[in-house]
Design a protein around this motif. Sequence first.
Motif, mmCIF file in Angstrom:
data_model
loop_
_atom_site.group_PDB
_atom_site.id
_atom_site.type_symbol
_atom_site.label_atom_id
_atom_site.label_comp_id
_atom_site.label_asym_id
_atom_site.label_seq_id
_atom_site.Cartn_x
_atom_site.Cartn_y
_atom_site.Cartn_z
ATOM 1 N N ASP A 195 0.809 -1.217 0.000
ATOM 2 C CA ASP A 195 0.000 0.000 0.000
ATOM 3 C C ASP A 195 0.844 1.271 0.000
ATOM 4 O O ASP A 195 0.332 2.361 0.246
ATOM 5 C CB ASP A 195 -0.945 0.008 1.210
ATOM 6 C CG ASP A 195 -0.209 -0.135 2.537
ATOM 7 O OD1 ASP A 195 0.988 -0.488 2.526
ATOM 8 O OD2 ASP A 195 -0.834 0.111 3.594
ATOM 9 N N LEU A 196 2.148 1.157 -0.272
ATOM 10 C CA LEU A 196 3.021 2.318 -0.435
ATOM 11 C C LEU A 196 3.539 2.322 -1.867
ATOM 12 O O LEU A 196 4.148 1.345 -2.311
ATOM 13 C CB LEU A 196 4.199 2.275 0.547
ATOM 14 C CG LEU A 196 3.884 2.375 2.036
ATOM 15 C CD1 LEU A 196 5.179 2.337 2.853
ATOM 16 C CD2 LEU A 196 3.087 3.640 2.358
ATOM 17 N N VAL A 197 3.294 3.418 -2.571
ATOM 18 C CA VAL A 197 3.635 3.529 -3.989
ATOM 19 C C VAL A 197 4.630 4.665 -4.182
ATOM 20 O O VAL A 197 4.493 5.740 -3.577
ATOM 21 C CB VAL A 197 2.364 3.800 -4.831
ATOM 22 C CG1 VAL A 197 2.716 3.985 -6.310
ATOM 23 C CG2 VAL A 197 1.356 2.672 -4.652
ATOM 24 N N CYS A 198 5.648 4.426 -5.024
ATOM 25 C CA CYS A 198 6.635 5.473 -5.288
ATOM 26 C C CYS A 198 7.244 5.266 -6.675
ATOM 27 O O CYS A 198 6.951 4.285 -7.359
ATOM 28 C CB CYS A 198 7.735 5.478 -4.231
ATOM 29 S SG CYS A 198 8.730 3.965 -4.215
ATOM 30 N N ALA A 199 8.080 6.203 -7.075
ATOM 31 C CA ALA A 199 8.857 6.103 -8.317
ATOM 32 C C ALA A 199 10.324 6.117 -7.915
ATOM 33 O O ALA A 199 10.997 7.148 -7.963
ATOM 34 C CB ALA A 199 8.530 7.253 -9.258
#
Length: 292
Positions: A195-199
């Motif tokens: 549930d943690l999204v990043c680039a």
Amino acid sequence: MSRYWQSGPGDSPSDPRLRILLLGASGFVGGGLWRHLAARHEVVGTFANRAIPGLVQLDLRDERRLRALAADGFDLVIHAAGLVPLEAAEADPELAHRLNVRPVEVLLAAVRDSAAKLVFFSSDNVFDGSRHQYTEDDLRSPVNVYGRTKTAAEDLLLADGGHLVVRIPLVFGRGPWANSFLARLAGPTTPARTDLVCAPVYLPSLGPALAELWARTGVVHFGGRDVVTRFELMSKVQQALDLPTRVVAARGEEAASRCRRPPRLVLRSTRHRLLGPGLDAALAHLAGRSPA
């Protein structure tokens, strides 16, 4: 620029050789910067506790030493040091302020009467994670102590004018001295949140990108090309390096995190077109299957 750890146009042999102070050269991000910049410029790097040959010792709380070092005729002062673990900052907000905010005040005073420019590495944690992506113009609204200290440090630097804030996301890869990222995969199991999204940005891409960006002032973002969950990133790294750990999917309520983390932090820029390499290319390089 999918393989951005290679030299770019702003990093050619004809570019002027600069005298650079790199605070936090012994750390993970600082070490990646040191590896690239020291081969091209005159770099004085610092360490806090872990002695490394060629680097000079500096405690950020030693304000007299910090001021004297920063005022010693540098072209650039790159600040990549401080209290980084979010949980550590949350547990001790006073220490987080002493290490993440106060040194910026000292540095600004030290370089105010010189030609030196400050480059400050900030974080995507200045945002609350409620937007699909963030550019330099979006409103900051940190939800944890670490993000609030980075926001306060940014305010000091931007109010002074003529300096640069570089916001970066999660950085992955292998450092020359510190390997805080790969250390997360050292146990028999590796919990990683879905549930943690990043680039995320590949560490070797930071130095070349910084050389392209450091002539700017104000704020710039440098993000990775691909958008993934922490679970996807850790799984891909484990597979690429064939590490003896099992990556286990977790969510916030299962991870027992001691501080609040923004759910989606995707950095994009309206000020330049640079992006870190895609995950497949970066992991092939990390695993030694493609040249640097």
